[in-house]
Scaffold this motif. Structure first.
Motif, PDB file in Angstrom:
ATOM      1  N   THR A   1      -8.686   6.506   5.527  1.00  0.00           N
ATOM      2  CA  THR A   1      -7.889   5.375   5.085  1.00  0.00           C
ATOM      3  C   THR A   1      -7.074   5.111   6.364  1.00  0.00           C
ATOM      4  O   THR A   1      -6.716   3.998   6.756  1.00  0.00           O
ATOM      5  CB  THR A   1      -7.638   5.406   3.664  1.00  0.00           C
ATOM      6  N   ARG A   2      -5.990   6.068   6.362  1.00  0.00           N
ATOM      7  CA  ARG A   2      -4.491   5.665   7.273  1.00  0.00           C
ATOM      8  C   ARG A   2      -5.105   5.473   8.512  1.00  0.00           C
ATOM      9  O   ARG A   2      -4.556   4.374   9.113  1.00  0.00           O
ATOM     10  CB  ARG A   2      -3.716   6.954   6.804  1.00  0.00           C
TER      11      ARG A   2
ATOM     12  N   LEU B   1      -6.726   2.268   8.873  1.00  0.00           N
ATOM     13  CA  LEU B   1      -5.831   0.946   8.667  1.00  0.00           C
ATOM     14  C   LEU B   1      -5.167   0.623   9.989  1.00  0.00           C
ATOM     15  O   LEU B   1      -4.994  -0.637  10.349  1.00  0.00           O
ATOM     16  CB  LEU B   1      -5.105   1.191   7.440  1.00  0.00           C
TER      17      LEU B   1
ATOM     18  N   THR C   1      -5.809  -2.902  11.948  1.00  0.00           N
ATOM     19  CA  THR C   1      -4.772  -4.063  12.361  1.00  0.00           C
ATOM     20  C   THR C   1      -5.072  -4.548  13.781  1.00  0.00           C
ATOM     21  O   THR C   1      -5.013  -5.993  13.501  1.00  0.00           O
ATOM     22  CB  THR C   1      -3.425  -3.306  12.267  1.00  0.00           C
TER      23      THR C   1
ATOM     24  N   LEU D   1      -9.858  -5.711   6.708  1.00  0.00           N
ATOM     25  CA  LEU D   1      -8.653  -4.558   6.331  1.00  0.00           C
ATOM     26  C   LEU D   1      -9.217  -3.778   5.095  1.00  0.00           C
ATOM     27  O   LEU D   1      -8.955  -2.810   4.890  1.00  0.00           O
ATOM     28  CB  LEU D   1      -7.159  -5.214   6.170  1.00  0.00           C
TER      29      LEU D   1
ATOM     30  N   ALA E   1     -11.411  -0.796   5.235  1.00  0.00           N
ATOM     31  CA  ALA E   1     -10.839   0.463   5.529  1.00  0.00           C
ATOM     32  C   ALA E   1     -10.891   1.447   4.068  1.00  0.00           C
ATOM     33  O   ALA E   1     -11.210   2.549   3.965  1.00  0.00           O
ATOM     34  CB  ALA E   1      -9.481   0.413   5.907  1.00  0.00           C
ATOM     35  N   TRP E   2     -10.433   0.998   2.878  1.00  0.00           N
ATOM     36  CA  TRP E   2     -10.647   1.432   1.923  1.00  0.00           C
ATOM     37  C   TRP E   2     -12.128   1.675   1.234  1.00  0.00           C
ATOM     38  O   TRP E   2     -12.290   2.946   0.755  1.00  0.00           O
ATOM     39  CB  TRP E   2      -9.938   0.699   0.658  1.00  0.00           C
TER      40      TRP E   2
END
Length: 412
Positions: free
Chosen positions: A120-121, A124, A128, A158, A161-162
């Motif tokens: 995820t990080r 993300l 962006t 966005l 991503a999760w």
């Protein structure tokens, strides 16, 4: 991910890598389909330039590779920051050159793909610029898309991503569960086979050797009574001793085979309890429930180390109490043995090269083979505290599932 080098850790990493193959192929095929539609539509309408067509073709390469050869080359893609960065740049350029509703789908699929691969990080962070390019390109396009639709699409990108990370994590967890189930089946099959061999040895070889031992002793007694010559009597005694030794060794082997019926928790606990009853040293043992899931080879090494530590206490420490703790933390298992005996005067030079410390050296060598460590210290009040950490190379949860039963025993 680490490269596949044949080690247990690399095998686990490759299994995790292959677990997400289905979702990687699906998202890559979605991206390919969007690109094909955009190119065909652009050619028909004349709205795609040479640069846009070239970038679209280049983008297709980043989808063809994972879609067609993820099992063979996917690790290269997932471990290469350069390839991921190039895919990101190409995606941003595509969104600028080819605005439209379909490219919102492409952007969402790209972010989900990144998240499934890298988490995820990082996804993300990569999402962006994609969302910003989507807002800029779609907001200035002539397709008549409202800002509400564009903004919703950017937020949705966005959110992918999760979603992508959750999907990848679920597939990896499913694969890990399948591996644990397969390992459990293999362990049960091995246990049943060892138990079968133990029963056959008990019913045949052990019984025959017990009978031969009794006959040998009877023969010696008979020869003594009959006044047989010393040479014959010596041979008879050697025969009886050989039968008794073979019978003892067979009983030991049967005990080792019977240990296969025990779980790691039961086996480690029984080792401490049996040692305490045999030596008269008061002990406590606490084995965490999660230790139940460690592989059989690791359990075997752990038991051997534990037994060696306990035997060192018996031989050298003159301790009155020993405390044993076994617990799992992530992909490592930790064994702590504390006694209140004499301790070791010079801990910095243990194990030494002299013959008196081969047992300690063996413990260190076993730990090194499992990519682990051994730490020795003097606890408050004296004695010796030994902490051994071994790698398990399993995806084992730090908290045992509900209903798992560990062991905590106090032997007076």
């Amino acid at each position: 991910m680490t490269s596949s080098d044949g080690s247990p850790a690399a095998t686990t990493d490759r299994a995790d890598h292959l677990a997400i193959g289905r979702v990687v192929r699906l998202l890559s095929e979605v991206r390919l389909a969007v690109l094909v539609v955009c190119i065909v539509s652009g050619v028909v309408k004349g709205g795609i330039g040479l640069l846009g067509a070239g970038i679209a073709v280049l983008a297709m390469l980043f989808s063809v590779m994972p879609a067609r050869s993820w099992e063979q080359r996917g690790e290269l893609f997932s471990r290469s920051g350069i390839l991921l960065a190039c895919d990101l740049v190409v995606t941003v350029v595509l969104l600028v050159l080819l605005p439209g509703e379909l490219m919102m789908i492409y952007a969402a699929a790209t972010v989900a793909l990144f998240a499934a691969i890298v988490g995820t990080r990082l996804a993300l962070f990569m999402a962006t610029p994609i969302a910003m390019a989507l807002l800029g390109a779609q907001g200035t396009s002539s397709d008549g898309l409202s800002w509400l639709v564009v903004a919703t699409g950017a937020v949705g990108v966005l959110a992918m991503a999760w979603a992508g990370n959750a999907l990848g994590a679920a597939l990896r967890a499913q694969e890990a569960a399948a591996r644990r189930a397969a390992t459990g089946e293999l362990r049960r099959a091995a246990t049943l086979e060892r138990v079968r061999i133990a029963r056959e040895l008990h019913d045949t070889v052990a019984g025959d050797l017990a009978g031969a031992t009794m006959l040998g002793r009877t023969l010696v007694d008979r020869l003594v009574r009959d006044g047989a010559d010393p040479r014959t009597l010596t041979l008879a005694r050697r025969l009886a001793e050989s039968c008794a030794t073979a019978h003892t060794h067979t009983r030991v082997a049967l005990g080792e085979l019977r240990r296969a019926e025990m779980s790691p928790v039961e086996e480690l606990t029984a080792t401490v309890v049996d040692w305490s009853e045999r030596t008269g040293v008061r002990t406590s043992v606490r084995v965490a429930p999660a230790v139940e899931d460690i592989p059989a080879p690791v359990s075997s090494d752990l038991r051997a180390i534990l037994l060696e530590l306990l035997e060192n206490v018996r031989r050298h420490a003159a301790a009155r109490r020993v405390d044993v703790v076994v617990e799992l933390a992530g992909d490592t298992v930790r064994l702590v043995v504390v006694d209140d005996g004499r301790g070791i005067p010079d801990l910095e030079h243990v194990p030494a090269d002299d013959a008196g410390h081969y047992g300690l050296r063996g413990i260190d060598e076993r730990a090194q083979e499992r990519a682990g460590s051994v730490r020795r210290s003097t606890p408050p009040g004296g004695g010796l505290r030994t902490e051994v950490v071994l790698r398990t190379d399993l995806d084992v949860e730090e908290v045992a599932p509900d209903g798992a039963v560990g062991a905590e025993v106090e032997v007076p």
